[in-house]
Scaffold this motif. Structure first.
Motif, PDB file in Angstrom:
ATOM      1  N   PRO A 247       0.823  -1.217   0.000  1.00  0.00           N
ATOM      2  CA  PRO A 247       0.000   0.000   0.000  1.00  0.00           C
ATOM      3  C   PRO A 247       0.858   1.270   0.000  1.00  0.00           C
ATOM      4  O   PRO A 247       0.462   2.293  -0.527  1.00  0.00           O
ATOM      5  CB  PRO A 247      -0.789  -0.096   1.305  1.00  0.00           C
ATOM      6  CG  PRO A 247      -0.712  -1.516   1.719  1.00  0.00           C
ATOM      7  CD  PRO A 247       0.535  -2.075   1.149  1.00  0.00           C
ATOM      8  N   LEU A 250       2.024   4.081  -2.990  1.00  0.00           N
ATOM      9  CA  LEU A 250       1.398   5.343  -3.385  1.00  0.00           C
ATOM     10  C   LEU A 250       2.191   6.557  -2.929  1.00  0.00           C
ATOM     11  O   LEU A 250       1.832   7.690  -3.230  1.00  0.00           O
ATOM     12  CB  LEU A 250      -0.036   5.425  -2.849  1.00  0.00           C
ATOM     13  CG  LEU A 250      -0.995   4.431  -3.481  1.00  0.00           C
ATOM     14  CD1 LEU A 250      -2.380   4.571  -2.889  1.00  0.00           C
ATOM     15  CD2 LEU A 250      -1.059   4.652  -4.986  1.00  0.00           C
ATOM     16  N   GLN A 401      -4.288   7.452  -8.851  1.00  0.00           N
ATOM     17  CA  GLN A 401      -4.136   7.073  -7.446  1.00  0.00           C
ATOM     18  C   GLN A 401      -5.455   6.592  -6.848  1.00  0.00           C
ATOM     19  O   GLN A 401      -5.481   5.643  -6.076  1.00  0.00           O
ATOM     20  CB  GLN A 401      -3.620   8.256  -6.639  1.00  0.00           C
ATOM     21  CG  GLN A 401      -2.116   8.412  -6.695  1.00  0.00           C
ATOM     22  CD  GLN A 401      -1.594   9.297  -5.582  1.00  0.00           C
ATOM     23  OE1 GLN A 401      -2.301  10.188  -5.126  1.00  0.00           O
ATOM     24  NE2 GLN A 401      -0.374   9.073  -5.152  1.00  0.00           N
ATOM     25  N   SER A 402      -6.550   7.273  -7.231  1.00  0.00           N
ATOM     26  CA  SER A 402      -7.857   6.857  -6.715  1.00  0.00           C
ATOM     27  C   SER A 402      -8.222   5.459  -7.200  1.00  0.00           C
ATOM     28  O   SER A 402      -8.858   4.701  -6.471  1.00  0.00           O
ATOM     29  CB  SER A 402      -8.940   7.835  -7.152  1.00  0.00           C
ATOM     30  OG  SER A 402      -8.637   9.121  -6.719  1.00  0.00           O
ATOM     31  N   SER A 405      -6.055   2.937  -5.268  1.00  0.00           N
ATOM     32  CA  SER A 405      -6.478   2.723  -3.885  1.00  0.00           C
ATOM     33  C   SER A 405      -7.949   2.335  -3.793  1.00  0.00           C
ATOM     34  O   SER A 405      -8.521   2.356  -2.714  1.00  0.00           O
ATOM     35  CB  SER A 405      -6.206   3.978  -3.057  1.00  0.00           C
ATOM     36  OG  SER A 405      -6.898   5.066  -3.619  1.00  0.00           O
ATOM     37  N   GLU A 407     -10.663   3.770  -4.532  1.00  0.00           N
ATOM     38  CA  GLU A 407     -11.704   4.748  -4.215  1.00  0.00           C
ATOM     39  C   GLU A 407     -12.624   4.942  -5.414  1.00  0.00           C
ATOM     40  O   GLU A 407     -13.759   5.386  -5.268  1.00  0.00           O
ATOM     41  CB  GLU A 407     -11.081   6.090  -3.845  1.00  0.00           C
ATOM     42  CG  GLU A 407     -10.582   6.140  -2.436  1.00  0.00           C
ATOM     43  CD  GLU A 407      -9.532   7.213  -2.282  1.00  0.00           C
ATOM     44  OE1 GLU A 407      -9.828   8.358  -2.654  1.00  0.00           O
ATOM     45  OE2 GLU A 407      -8.420   6.900  -1.839  1.00  0.00           O
TER      46      GLU A 407
ATOM     47  N   SER B 152      -1.561   6.168   2.497  1.00  0.00           N
ATOM     48  CA  SER B 152      -3.019   6.270   2.391  1.00  0.00           C
ATOM     49  C   SER B 152      -3.466   7.605   2.980  1.00  0.00           C
ATOM     50  O   SER B 152      -2.951   8.031   4.016  1.00  0.00           O
ATOM     51  CB  SER B 152      -3.681   5.098   3.105  1.00  0.00           C
ATOM     52  OG  SER B 152      -3.718   5.335   4.479  1.00  0.00           O
ATOM     53  N   GLU B 154      -6.017   8.723   4.687  1.00  0.00           N
ATOM     54  CA  GLU B 154      -6.532   8.797   6.063  1.00  0.00           C
ATOM     55  C   GLU B 154      -5.383   8.678   7.061  1.00  0.00           C
ATOM     56  O   GLU B 154      -5.265   9.450   8.000  1.00  0.00           O
ATOM     57  CB  GLU B 154      -7.547   7.682   6.350  1.00  0.00           C
ATOM     58  CG  GLU B 154      -8.739   7.637   5.421  1.00  0.00           C
ATOM     59  CD  GLU B 154      -8.404   6.967   4.111  1.00  0.00           C
ATOM     60  OE1 GLU B 154      -7.587   6.022   4.120  1.00  0.00           O
ATOM     61  OE2 GLU B 154      -8.926   7.379   3.067  1.00  0.00           O
ATOM     62  N   SER B 156      -2.158   9.042   6.549  1.00  0.00           N
ATOM     63  CA  SER B 156      -1.090  10.035   6.476  1.00  0.00           C
ATOM     64  C   SER B 156      -1.505  11.324   7.172  1.00  0.00           C
ATOM     65  O   SER B 156      -0.664  12.045   7.686  1.00  0.00           O
ATOM     66  CB  SER B 156      -0.638  10.278   5.039  1.00  0.00           C
ATOM     67  OG  SER B 156      -1.615  10.947   4.311  1.00  0.00           O
ATOM     68  N   ASN B 237       1.426  12.021   0.011  1.00  0.00           N
ATOM     69  CA  ASN B 237       1.710  11.468  -1.308  1.00  0.00           C
ATOM     70  C   ASN B 237       1.411  12.438  -2.446  1.00  0.00           C
ATOM     71  O   ASN B 237       1.418  12.075  -3.602  1.00  0.00           O
ATOM     72  CB  ASN B 237       0.981  10.143  -1.518  1.00  0.00           C
ATOM     73  CG  ASN B 237      -0.515  10.319  -1.614  1.00  0.00           C
ATOM     74  OD1 ASN B 237      -1.005  11.424  -1.838  1.00  0.00           O
ATOM     75  ND2 ASN B 237      -1.245   9.251  -1.447  1.00  0.00           N
ATOM     76  N   THR B 242      -4.816  15.046   0.723  1.00  0.00           N
ATOM     77  CA  THR B 242      -4.065  15.420   1.927  1.00  0.00           C
ATOM     78  C   THR B 242      -3.607  16.872   1.874  1.00  0.00           C
ATOM     79  O   THR B 242      -2.886  17.321   2.744  1.00  0.00           O
ATOM     80  CB  THR B 242      -2.826  14.522   2.093  1.00  0.00           C
ATOM     81  OG1 THR B 242      -2.191  14.419   0.833  1.00  0.00           O
ATOM     82  CG2 THR B 242      -3.201  13.176   2.618  1.00  0.00           C
TER      83      THR B 242
END
Lengths: 439, 292
Positions: A247, A250, A401-402, A405, A407, B152, B154, B156, B237, B242
């Motif tokens: 994970p 990213l 990226q979405s 991951s 999303e 991720s 959340e 980070s 990232n 973020t």
């Protein structure tokens, strides 16, 4: 009060009087240089040699100061853009990416006036083309970069696996290896496949490669995007984490990818060739266990697509020592220097004949297949989007990226991506002050 | 006599005022001006006045809303933690004991390291594959698998809060310690003579007397937290999830060379910070008045 004034006056006179004295001591050239891997050391060594030669030949003392560029090319671009955009005279030579040409054109010395046609013809035509804007050569190519797939010879052999030829095969092999390593060999951190997943230009290169090798047709200007192909590519992406990629990927740039691969914690790594020399260096945990191949295809009947990267050197129009700067640029990009960089650090030369040089090939056996990939490599649509390109790149990497991951589903991601790129295409075509839109 | 004294005073203050005006007021006014134009980095002279267009676009951008939310949440989470921990550390360091000077100096180390350096350092320690933090936590058995601390969105966010708390607690402790040391000792002596319990002393004497210092440090910290940039820029990232307001403004100003729009974001950032400061000061003053 009187004393204070006198003191201030003296201090000011001293400060201003000092400046011309310093400048007369010798010529100071300033140059930006990247600091990824061994790059800064290579650059320093070559410049020292040049300065020594200059001193012997002409007796002038030239000091070259190197300004190290940030690791991320997006940041380097912002830095260069600020300096050249404000017409600063502080830096004479810039190390520049092939995608910056449109921006550079009004700010640099056209190099075709200083380099002979033979000198220019020695380079790959595509490298010269991507650095040429409206007939002006904005930068002379220094080295090429093309994404390749690194793999671990020993690990693949242990699992009786072959280097993959399609992305699907890559995912399968990587997952099999990761599962075995983690379950039976107690190697809990081992990953199947690592790549540059941070939202920056490095991920943009990957996204273009993934989508175009599936036949998505999104990034080439004037072509019809194939939504179903983009969905195929995104389906592959959405299944990577955590089955074959960690994970944390990213937030990886090239050096984090190298960190994981060089420590022996990954079976496959998607990165630039500079990683080869460092991974194979004596003392490296994976010394002698590294294989390299061209990137996998989308499907067996499609072509492998690699993005052409690469850096060149340009001379600022605002420099006060242009002739000297051109001389240094010639020295750094010449045959011998490119050869030294290739042998020592695996930087891909842009001079075609070096791919037939036995000394270069002995050190980098993978150069031969790669030189073929170089001739079919595609360029990122930077010239087409002009100054909108950084925004296009940020939007594309954010969507990717979405998807990575989870999303966004592959279908949602594909729709958003095509829509975003098409909107930017329209904006690029409708802005008349953009020099690229006309060409 | 007094007029000439005043003149001398002005003469001494003038250079300082000039510097302040040129480095603070001029850029601020210019940023406000630019935020109403379509200035691009390369064509600054050809900028056209476009009234509220930048602001309209800004308020309809969901990434901007996200970054405002992120910044406010960050301030709301990090500042109370830092204040409480800082108060705790300050109280501990206030007591005389052997080696106190050394400890006081040591506590300041996180604050003394430049943020860029410490953020990089944390970035490496937090790396999911070769980071030391995951290795330790997995070995001790707290985690069963390494966590992607900085990858991720959340996680980070909380990682950044944690690193910020690590970095800024010493600063808060130092300010509060200075406050503690300047408190009048007679109240404490009187309380001791009367045999008041320690808890009571803290809540009835120390805390009320420390209030002005606390409010100043809180304002200081909140302002700093609202313009957070470096930690987010280095540890996250790079995606819009973020981003904080400063990161957003920088992206448009520097990466996209869109000076007009970026300035609009910067102006909104300063307005939000100003608004919160005014609120803070008023609430603080109100409370003090009420008690009287």
């Amino acid at each position: 009060m009187k004393h204070l004034c006198r003191f201030l006056f003296c201090a000011l006179a001293f400060a201003f009087g000092q400046a011309p004295l310093l400048a007369e001591a010798g010529v100071i050239l300033k140059m930006t240089c990247r600091a990824k891997g061994q790059e800064a050391e290579l650059c320093e060594a070559a410049i020292k040699e040049w300065a020594r030669k200059k001193k012997e030949e002409t007796g002038t003392d030239v000091k070259v100061e190197i300004i190290k560029l940030p690791q991320s090319s997006s940041e380097s671009y912002a830095f260069t853009q600020q300096l050249l955009g404000s017409q600063a005279e502080d830096v004479d030579i810039y190390q520049v990416d092939t995608t910056w040409s449109v921006f550079l054109a009004p700010h640099v010395v056209p190099l075709n006036a200083h380099f002979s046609p033979e000198e220019m013809a020695a380079h790959f035509p595509v490298a010269i083309q991507s650095n040429t804007i409206q007939g002006n050569l904005v930068a002379i190519p220094w080295y090429a970069d093309i994404d390749v797939l690194f793999y671990r010879l020993d690990v693949l052999e242990k699992r009786r696996a072959k280097p993959p030829t399609t992305w699907e095969e890559l995912a399968k092999t990587a997952q099999m290896i990761q599962d075995y390593e983690r379950r039976f060999d107690g190697n809990t951190r081992f990953c199947g496949y690592v790549f540059r997943g941070k939202s920056y230009e490095g991920l943009m290169c990957h996204v273009v490669e993934w989508i175009e090798s599936f036949g998505g047709n999104v990034f080439s200007p004037g072509s019809l995007p194939q939504e179903d192909r983009v969905i195929e590519a995104f389906t592959f992406l959405s299944e990577l984490i955590p089955k074959v990629s960690p994970p944390g990927v990213l937030n990886y740039t090239e050096e984090e990818v190298r960190g994981v691969f060089q420590l022996g914690e990954a079976a496959f790594a998607h990165n630039w060739p500079y990683m080869w020399a460092l991974a194979q260096m004596s003392g490296s945990p994976v010394e002698g266990k590294v294989g390299i191949t061209v990137l996998p295809r989308g499907k067996a009947d499609r072509e492998s697509v690699s993005v052409l990267g690469g850096w060149g050197l340009c001379v600022s129009k605002y420099s006060k020592h242009q002739d000297l700067a051109v001389d240094l640029v010639r020295w750094l990009t010449r045959h011998e220097e490119q050869k030294r960089r290739a042998v020592k650090a695996s930087y891909l030369p842009t001079i075609v004949t070096l791919y037939g040089d036995p000394e270069v090939l002995a050190k980098n056996p993978f150069f031969l297949p790669i030189s073929k990939a170089l001739s079919t490599a595609i360029v990122r649509p930077a010239a087409f989007f002009g100054r909108l390109y950084p925004q296009v790149s940020a939007a594309v990497t954010s969507i990717a990226q979405s998807v990575l991951s989870k999303e966004l589903t592959p279908a949602e991601g594909a729709k958003q991506l095509i829509q975003a790129v098409e909107t930017f295409k329209q904006r690029a075509q409708s802005s008349p002050e953009d020099p690229s839109a006309a060409s | 006599m007094s007029w000439s004294r005043e003149k001398t005073a002005w003469a001494f203050v003038a250079p300082c005022l000039f510097v302040l005006l040129s480095v603070a007021a001029w850029p601020l006014l210019r940023t406000i001006f630019l935020s109403f134009t379509d200035a691009q980095l390369e064509h600054m002279s050809g900028a056209k006045f476009i009234y509220w267009e930048n602001f309209k676009a800004l308020f309809s951008d969901k990434d901007w809303k996200q970054s405002v939310y992120n910044t406010l949440l960050f301030a709301a989470c990090s500042v109370p933690c830092e204040t409480l921990l800082g108060l705790f550390v300050a109280l501990a360091l206030h007591k005389p004991f052997k080696g106190r000077g050394l400890l006081r100096a040591a506590v300041l180390v996180p604050w003394a390291i430049p943020t860029i350096v410490s953020a990089r350092m944390w970035g490496w320690m937090l790396h999911d594959v070769y980071g030391i933090l995951n290795e330790l936590l997995v070995r001790v058995g707290i985690l069963s698998a390494p966590l992607p601390w900085t990858a991720s969105p959340e996680l980070s966010f909380w990682t950044i809060v944690m690193v910020d708390v690590w970095k800024t607690t010493p600063f808060m402790a130092l300010l509060l310690l200075a406050g503690l040391q300047s408190l009048p000792q007679d109240c404490f002596e009187a309380a001791l003579v009367d045999g008041v319990s320690k808890k009571r002393i803290f809540f009835r004497i120390t805390l009320p007397l420390l209030r002005p210092t606390l409010i100043v440090t809180l304002i200081f910290r909140t302002l700093e937290a609202l313009r957070i940039f470096d930690l987010v820029y280095i540890l996250s990232n790079g995606g819009p999830k973020t981003m904080t307001m400063s990161v957003y403004a920088r992206r448009y100003l520097v990466d996209y060379a869109n000076v007009g729009y970026g300035s609009a974001a910067a102006v909104c950032l300063s307005l939000i910070v100003a608004l919160i400061t005014i609120l803070y000061i008023n609430v603080g003053r109100h409370r003090i008045l009420e008690e009287r």
